[in-house]
Design a protein around this motif. Structure first.
Motif, PDB file in Angstrom:
ATOM      1  N   PHE A 111       0.827  -1.201   0.000  1.00 24.54           N
ATOM      2  CA  PHE A 111       0.000   0.000   0.000  1.00 24.54           C
ATOM      3  C   PHE A 111       0.867   1.259   0.000  1.00 24.54           C
ATOM      4  CE2 PHE A 111      -2.532   3.195   2.493  1.00 24.54           C
ATOM      5  CZ  PHE A 111      -3.415   3.504   1.469  1.00 24.54           C
ATOM      6  N   LEU A 117      -4.129  -1.928  -1.825  1.00 21.09           N
ATOM      7  CA  LEU A 117      -4.394  -2.384  -0.462  1.00 21.09           C
ATOM      8  C   LEU A 117      -5.094  -3.740  -0.482  1.00 21.09           C
ATOM      9  CD1 LEU A 117      -4.286  -1.823   2.555  1.00 21.09           C
ATOM     10  CD2 LEU A 117      -6.474  -0.613   2.347  1.00 21.09           C
ATOM     11  N   VAL A 127     -11.264  -3.625  -0.649  1.00 19.89           N
ATOM     12  CA  VAL A 127     -11.477  -2.211  -0.915  1.00 19.89           C
ATOM     13  C   VAL A 127     -11.404  -1.967  -2.416  1.00 19.89           C
ATOM     14  CG1 VAL A 127     -10.499   0.086  -0.607  1.00 19.89           C
ATOM     15  CG2 VAL A 127     -10.575  -1.489   1.314  1.00 19.89           C
ATOM     16  N   THR A 130      -8.660   3.268  -3.607  1.00 17.45           N
ATOM     17  CA  THR A 130      -7.823   3.854  -2.557  1.00 17.45           C
ATOM     18  C   THR A 130      -7.126   5.116  -3.060  1.00 17.45           C
ATOM     19  OG1 THR A 130      -5.896   2.520  -3.187  1.00 17.45           O
ATOM     20  CG2 THR A 130      -7.392   1.583  -1.547  1.00 17.45           C
ATOM     21  N   THR A 131      -7.790   5.860  -3.940  1.00 18.80           N
ATOM     22  CA  THR A 131      -7.124   6.986  -4.591  1.00 18.80           C
ATOM     23  C   THR A 131      -7.505   8.361  -4.034  1.00 18.80           C
ATOM     24  OG1 THR A 131      -8.852   7.054  -6.297  1.00 18.80           O
ATOM     25  CG2 THR A 131      -6.895   5.722  -6.752  1.00 18.80           C
ATOM     26  N   ASP A 134      -8.057  11.319   1.389  1.00 16.42           N
ATOM     27  CA  ASP A 134      -7.988  10.751   2.737  1.00 16.42           C
ATOM     28  C   ASP A 134      -7.132   9.494   2.762  1.00 16.42           C
ATOM     29  OD1 ASP A 134      -9.934   9.497   1.140  1.00 16.42           O
ATOM     30  OD2 ASP A 134     -11.047   8.772   2.890  1.00 16.42           O
ATOM     31  N   TRP A 135      -7.212   8.697   1.695  1.00 16.93           N
ATOM     32  CA  TRP A 135      -6.347   7.514   1.589  1.00 16.93           C
ATOM     33  C   TRP A 135      -4.886   7.935   1.471  1.00 16.93           C
ATOM     34  CZ3 TRP A 135      -7.908   2.737   2.605  1.00 16.93           C
ATOM     35  CH2 TRP A 135      -9.264   2.409   2.448  1.00 16.93           C
ATOM     36  N   GLU A 136      -4.638   8.976   0.710  1.00 17.60           N
ATOM     37  CA  GLU A 136      -3.264   9.437   0.542  1.00 17.60           C
ATOM     38  C   GLU A 136      -2.699   9.948   1.865  1.00 17.60           C
ATOM     39  OE1 GLU A 136       0.376  10.342  -1.348  1.00 17.60           O
ATOM     40  OE2 GLU A 136      -1.248   8.917  -1.656  1.00 17.60           O
ATOM     41  N   ASP A 138      -3.482   8.874   4.822  1.00 17.17           N
ATOM     42  CA  ASP A 138      -3.175   7.692   5.622  1.00 17.17           C
ATOM     43  C   ASP A 138      -1.910   7.002   5.114  1.00 17.17           C
ATOM     44  OD1 ASP A 138      -5.246   8.006   7.374  1.00 17.17           O
ATOM     45  OD2 ASP A 138      -6.559   6.509   6.438  1.00 17.17           O
ATOM     46  N   ARG A 139      -1.747   6.942   3.803  1.00 15.57           N
ATOM     47  CA  ARG A 139      -0.557   6.296   3.241  1.00 15.57           C
ATOM     48  C   ARG A 139       0.705   7.020   3.694  1.00 15.57           C
ATOM     49  NH1 ARG A 139       3.190   6.503  -0.368  1.00 15.57           N
ATOM     50  NH2 ARG A 139       2.625   8.628  -0.944  1.00 15.57           N
ATOM     51  N   ARG A 156     -10.660   2.259   9.773  1.00  9.16           N
ATOM     52  CA  ARG A 156     -11.444   2.133   8.548  1.00  9.16           C
ATOM     53  C   ARG A 156     -12.333   0.888   8.536  1.00  9.16           C
ATOM     54  NH1 ARG A 156     -10.481   5.313   4.244  1.00  9.16           N
ATOM     55  NH2 ARG A 156      -8.795   6.856   4.386  1.00  9.16           N
ATOM     56  N   GLN A 194      -9.175  -1.496  -8.033  1.00  6.94           N
ATOM     57  CA  GLN A 194      -8.020  -0.728  -7.575  1.00  6.94           C
ATOM     58  C   GLN A 194      -7.061  -0.478  -8.732  1.00  6.94           C
ATOM     59  OE1 GLN A 194      -5.994  -1.678  -3.931  1.00  6.94           O
ATOM     60  NE2 GLN A 194      -7.784  -2.684  -3.043  1.00  6.94           N
TER      61      GLN A 194
END
Length: 271
Positions: A111, A117, A127, A130-131, A134-136, A138-139, A156, A194
Motif C-alpha cells: 500500500f 491495499l 477495498v 484507494t485513490t 484521505d487515503w493518501e 493515511d498512506r 477504517r 483498484q
C-alpha cells in the motif's frame, strides 16, 4: 565458474568478511510483493518501480514493492482474515510472530509503495478504490510511521486479507553486503477496481511490464535488475497468465548468494 564480479569497496569488504576481519551484518526481516494483472493483449504484467539513484540500497534498480518489517507489524491487534499467522509460519518456516510481521509488512509496504491495499471490510471483499485524498493522507502517515497499520485498519473497519497473498520465494542478502535483508517474496493479483499510482518516495518511476519484456530490457542494459528480481521475473515468464501463477505449486527454498574466489578474483555466485 560464472558469477558476478565484486569490484571496488564491495570486493574489499567481501575480502574482509571472508578473512574474518569483519563480521557479517545481521539480515533484517523484509517482505516483497509482486503485483500481477492481466495484460491488455493477454498474458501477465507485473508492477515495477525504479529506486531513486540516491538510495543507499539497490539504487537505480527496478524492484517490486516491499520493505523491512516494522516491529508493530507483529501486533496481534492487526485485524486478520485468511490463513492464520500460525499457518503462515509453517509455510514460511518462521515462528508465528515473525510470520505475522512478514505478512503484515507485505500488505502495508504494498500500500505504501503502490497504493494497492490487500484488505477489505470482511473476509470476502476488498477495498475497491484507494485513490482519494484521505487515503493518501493515511498512506503518508504509514510511511513516516506516525500511524500504525493496526490502527489504520481499525479506523477504517478493514481486515488484512492474507488469503490474497501467495508465497513465492525466500532470498537472503549475501553476507558480504553492508545492508542485508531476509526477504520473503509473495505474489498477489491487483484487486478489481483498484489501480496503482506513482506515489514517489523511494521510487522515481513506475511501470507495468510483461516479465519477458522486463528481462529483455535488462539483458539489453536498458534497465537494472537485482538477481532476486531477475530470477523471479524469469520464473513468472514461464506462465501463460496470472491465474496459472496463482495456481502454481511452489516449494519455498531459501537462496543466499555466496562469494567464491576464481583466479584471485572474488565473484558472487547465485545457487
Amino acid at each position: 565458474m560464472t558469477g558476478l564480479p565484486l569490484p571496488g569497496e564491495l570486493g574489499e569488504h567481501a575480502r574482509r568478511v571472508l578473512d574474518g576481519r569483519a563480521q557479517p551484518v545481521p539480515a533484517r526481516d523484509a517482505a516483497t510483493v509482486v503485483i500481477l494483472r492481466a495484460g491488455p493483449a493477454g498474458g501477465t504484467q507485473v508492477y515495477l518501480l525504479r529506486r531513486r539513484a540516491t538510495m543507499a540500497f539497490a539504487a537505480g534498480a527496478y524492484v517490486f514493492p516491499g520493505g523491512s518489517v516494522d516491529p508493530r507489524d507483529a501486533d496481534q491487534a492487526v485485524a486478520w482474515a485468511g490463513p492464520s499467522p500460525a499457518e503462515w509460519g509453517r509455510v514460511l518456516r518462521a515462528d508465528e510472530a515473525v510470520a505475522r510481521g512478514l505478512v503484515c509488512a507485505a500488505v502495508r509496504e504494498t500500500f505504501e509503495e503502490s497504493g494497492v491495499l490487500l484488505a477489505g471490510p470482511d473476509t470476502g471483499s476488498v477495498v475497491a478504490d484507494t485513490t482519494g485524498d484521505d487515503w493518501e493522507a493515511d498512506r503518508i502517515a504509514l510511511v513516516d510511521r506516525s500511524l500504525a497499520f493496526a490502527d489504520f485498519l481499525a479506523r477504517r473497519g478493514l481486515v488484512l486479507r492474507s488469503d490474497l497473498l501467495k508465497p513465492w520465494a525466500h532470498w537472503i542478502t549475501p553476507e558480504i553486503e553492508t545492508r542485508r535483508f531476509d526477504t520473503r517474496f509473495f505474489v498477489a493479483m491487483l484487486p478489481e477496481g483498484q489501480r496503482t499510482r506513482d506515489v514517489g518516495g523511494e521510487a522515481d518511476h513506475v511501470v507495468w511490464r510483461r516479465p519477458a519484456e522486463a528481462l529483455e530490457l535488462a539483458r539489453a542494459g536498458s534497465i537494472f535488475l537485482m538477481p532476486p528480481t531477475y530470477r523471479t521475473l524469469s520464473e513468472l515468464a514461464g506462465y501463460d497468465d496470472a491465474g496459472a501463477v496463482l495456481a502454481a505449486r511452489r516449494e519455498i527454498v531459501t537462496t543466499m548468494p555466496a562469494v567464491v574466489e576464481v583466479d584471485g578474483e572474488l565473484r558472487l555466485v547465485i545457487p
